[in-house]
Design a protein around this motif. Structure first.
Motif, mmCIF file in Angstrom:
data_model
loop_
_atom_site.group_PDB
_atom_site.id
_atom_site.type_symbol
_atom_site.label_atom_id
_atom_site.label_comp_id
_atom_site.label_asym_id
_atom_site.label_seq_id
_atom_site.Cartn_x
_atom_site.Cartn_y
_atom_site.Cartn_z
ATOM 1 N N CYS A 133 -12.117 4.258 -59.524
ATOM 2 C CA CYS A 133 -11.139 5.330 -59.280
ATOM 3 C C CYS A 133 -10.211 5.480 -60.478
ATOM 4 O O CYS A 133 -9.669 4.494 -60.989
ATOM 5 C CB CYS A 133 -10.304 5.023 -58.038
ATOM 6 S SG CYS A 133 -11.258 4.949 -56.499
ATOM 7 N N TRP B 65 -2.860 3.156 -49.601
ATOM 8 C CA TRP B 65 -4.058 3.560 -50.315
ATOM 9 C C TRP B 65 -5.133 4.009 -49.321
ATOM 10 O O TRP B 65 -5.310 3.396 -48.252
ATOM 11 C CB TRP B 65 -4.619 2.417 -51.160
ATOM 12 C CG TRP B 65 -5.995 2.708 -51.706
ATOM 13 C CD1 TRP B 65 -7.182 2.193 -51.278
ATOM 14 C CD2 TRP B 65 -6.314 3.624 -52.772
ATOM 15 N NE1 TRP B 65 -8.217 2.724 -52.009
ATOM 16 C CE2 TRP B 65 -7.724 3.600 -52.924
ATOM 17 C CE3 TRP B 65 -5.547 4.443 -53.593
ATOM 18 C CZ2 TRP B 65 -8.375 4.375 -53.879
ATOM 19 C CZ3 TRP B 65 -6.209 5.222 -54.547
ATOM 20 C CH2 TRP B 65 -7.596 5.180 -54.685
ATOM 21 N N GLY C 249 -9.166 9.851 -53.808
ATOM 22 C CA GLY C 249 -8.386 8.799 -53.161
ATOM 23 C C GLY C 249 -6.916 9.051 -53.403
ATOM 24 O O GLY C 249 -6.527 9.832 -54.274
ATOM 25 N N CYS D 224 -12.625 9.253 -57.435
ATOM 26 C CA CYS D 224 -13.362 8.014 -57.196
ATOM 27 C C CYS D 224 -14.857 8.301 -57.224
ATOM 28 O O CYS D 224 -15.347 9.192 -56.513
ATOM 29 C CB CYS D 224 -12.984 7.422 -55.841
ATOM 30 S SG CYS D 224 -11.213 7.023 -55.684
ATOM 31 N N TYR E 122 -13.659 4.264 -52.027
ATOM 32 C CA TYR E 122 -12.223 3.971 -51.906
ATOM 33 C C TYR E 122 -11.961 2.499 -51.553
ATOM 34 O O TYR E 122 -10.836 2.126 -51.204
ATOM 35 C CB TYR E 122 -11.596 4.826 -50.795
ATOM 36 C CG TYR E 122 -12.191 6.195 -50.642
ATOM 37 C CD1 TYR E 122 -11.799 7.238 -51.473
ATOM 38 C CD2 TYR E 122 -13.151 6.454 -49.657
ATOM 39 C CE1 TYR E 122 -12.357 8.505 -51.326
ATOM 40 C CE2 TYR E 122 -13.701 7.712 -49.504
ATOM 41 C CZ TYR E 122 -13.307 8.737 -50.331
ATOM 42 O OH TYR E 122 -13.851 9.986 -50.183
ATOM 43 N N SER F 97 -8.483 7.313 -48.544
ATOM 44 C CA SER F 97 -9.193 8.522 -48.937
ATOM 45 C C SER F 97 -8.411 9.761 -48.523
ATOM 46 O O SER F 97 -7.500 9.699 -47.690
ATOM 47 C CB SER F 97 -10.573 8.549 -48.265
ATOM 48 O OG SER F 97 -10.428 8.585 -46.848
#
Length: 415
Positions: free
Chosen positions: A228, A141, A130, A222, A171, A143
């Motif tokens: 994560c 934020w 991630g 993650c 994620y 992947s």
């Protein structure tokens, strides 16, 4: 009508050298009041730069974006084709912010069709990767996945991109150490993504590969349960500038934008040309070259003060500099009912110096439907002068990449 808000999608790669505190302290976001506008300067409905012929050219559109409740201003958009690697299964994604201040492609998960499969990138622990991309205005934020990226007749095959707000389980939760870095800007206000075509290939660089484990909360490993943890990531797996991976026209870009009059324009149309000095349409000609230092900065002298970490950034929606002589209305200056003419001197890392002239309008005097306007505001990034998109209006601005990918011995801007 809601007033425009400051937005800077610039991802200063200096972050990897410890500039996190700088980004965390800078302004932006949706703050500010909503000053009324008199549209006293008039402006115009639309402006367009002369069409540039060539297969290596993309249209750049400055409009009010996709969010009618919070219209964009001074935000250049392009359309990018994203494909499943090695296939013809592709999707064209419009309203992707063109950002000369960052590197790498980020697309909103919502802009990808259902079932559009992009392979996740994994780290050395075989955890899905991630990313918390940290910009001047906040974080994104999502992947990290592998895709082919197609633009202007070129293909960047199997590169890492960020899929913002990816709903897949690994994620689905933003780590606290990421959300603590600032506001969540998602894929950009009113946008389907961000295309970073800045100086460097990777969006973080060696620091995220070889630096202290987990620092600077940029990449994460993650697990299947959605936990994560900040992680290192090899250079080859980091999100990267797709232009540098093209087979040709890959050493830089040129952004050509039309002149925007006082009062602004409801729409502006320009061009993004791939390559510098590789085709008849991207020659430097008489442009003055300003070499940047290894961190990607030049020095700007404004009203007797030197700002040694200055930069040009199409992803900043204003000219951001500090001048206590100007009052602010919300996020932008409102110096009066007439344009204010200003001058600064830029000095390159190799000692070339030249004066530049520009102007700012009061944010209260631009037309109600302005998508492009010469507005400016205070700058929270210390020691810097941020030449955002208004500086590009009426100019052809060259971005020459850092060696070994660029045409020179240093990265540069030229105009």
């Amino acid at each position: 009508m809601k007033a425009p808000a400051a937005l800077r999608v610039t991802l200063l790669r200096g972050l990897a050298a410890g500039a996190l505190a700088l980004l965390a302290s800078c302004g932006g976001g949706d703050g500010g009041n909503s000053p009324s506008r008199s549209s006293g300067l008039g402006g115009t409905a639309s402006v367009a730069a002369p069409s540039v012929p060539g297969a290596n050219v993309l249209q750049v559109l400055v409009d009010r974006g996709l969010d009618e409740t919070s219209p964009s201003i001074n935000t250049p958009f392009v359309t990018v084709r994203v494909c499943q690697p090695g296939t013809t299964t592709c999707v064209d994604i419009d309203h992707v912010v063109l950002d000369t201040g960052s590197s790498g492609l980020r697309v909103a998960a919502s802009a990808l069709p259902a079932g559009f499969n992009l392979t996740p990138v994994t780290n050395t622990n075989n955890d899905a990767v991630g990313q918390c991309a940290q910009f001047a205005s906040g974080f994104s934020w999502g992947s990290v996945r592998v895709a082919d990226v197609r633009m202007g007749g070129e293909v960047a095959g199997s590169i890492s991109i960020q899929v913002v707000n990816d709903p897949a389980l690994p994620y689905s939760q933003v780590p606290a150490s990421c959300s603590a870095t600032g506001p969540n800007i998602g894929s950009g206000r009113g946008a389907n993504g961000i295309l970073g075509v800045g100086f460097f290939r990777e969006d973080c660089g060696a620091f995220c590969d070889l630096g202290p484990a987990g620092a600077p909360n940029f990449y994460y490993g993650c697990n299947a349960g959605g936990g994560c943890t900040a992680s290192r990531l090899a250079l080859a797996s980091q999100v990267s500038n797709p232009v540098i991976s093209f087979g040709a026209n890959n050493n830089g870009v040129v952004l050509v934008m039309p002149t925007v009059p006082p009062g602004g324009a409801g729409q502006a149309t320009g061009s993004l040309i791939l390559g510098v000095g590789t085709q008849a349409n991207n020659q430097l000609g008489n442009a003055t070259v300003f070499n940047a230092n290894a961190q990607g900065f030049i020095t700007t002298t404004y009203k007797g003060v030197n700002y040694s970490s200055s930069f040009l950034d199409s992803g900043s929606n204003g000219l951001f500099f500090n001048d206590p002589a100007f009052p602010s209305c919300g996020d932008f200056y409102c110096p009066g009912n007439a344009p204010v003419q200003l001058t600064a001197t830029n000095t390159s890392a190799s000692g070339v110096a030249a004066t530049v002239d520009f102007f700012i309008d009061s944010v209260t005097e631009i037309r109600d439907n302005a998508a492009a306007a010469h507005i400016g505001g205070t700058n929270g990034i210390p020691d810097s002068f941020d030449y955002g998109l208004p500086f590009f209006y009426g100019r052809s601005v060259f971005v020459g990449y850092a060696p070994p990918f660029g045409p020179g011995t240093l990265p540069f801007w030229a105009f």
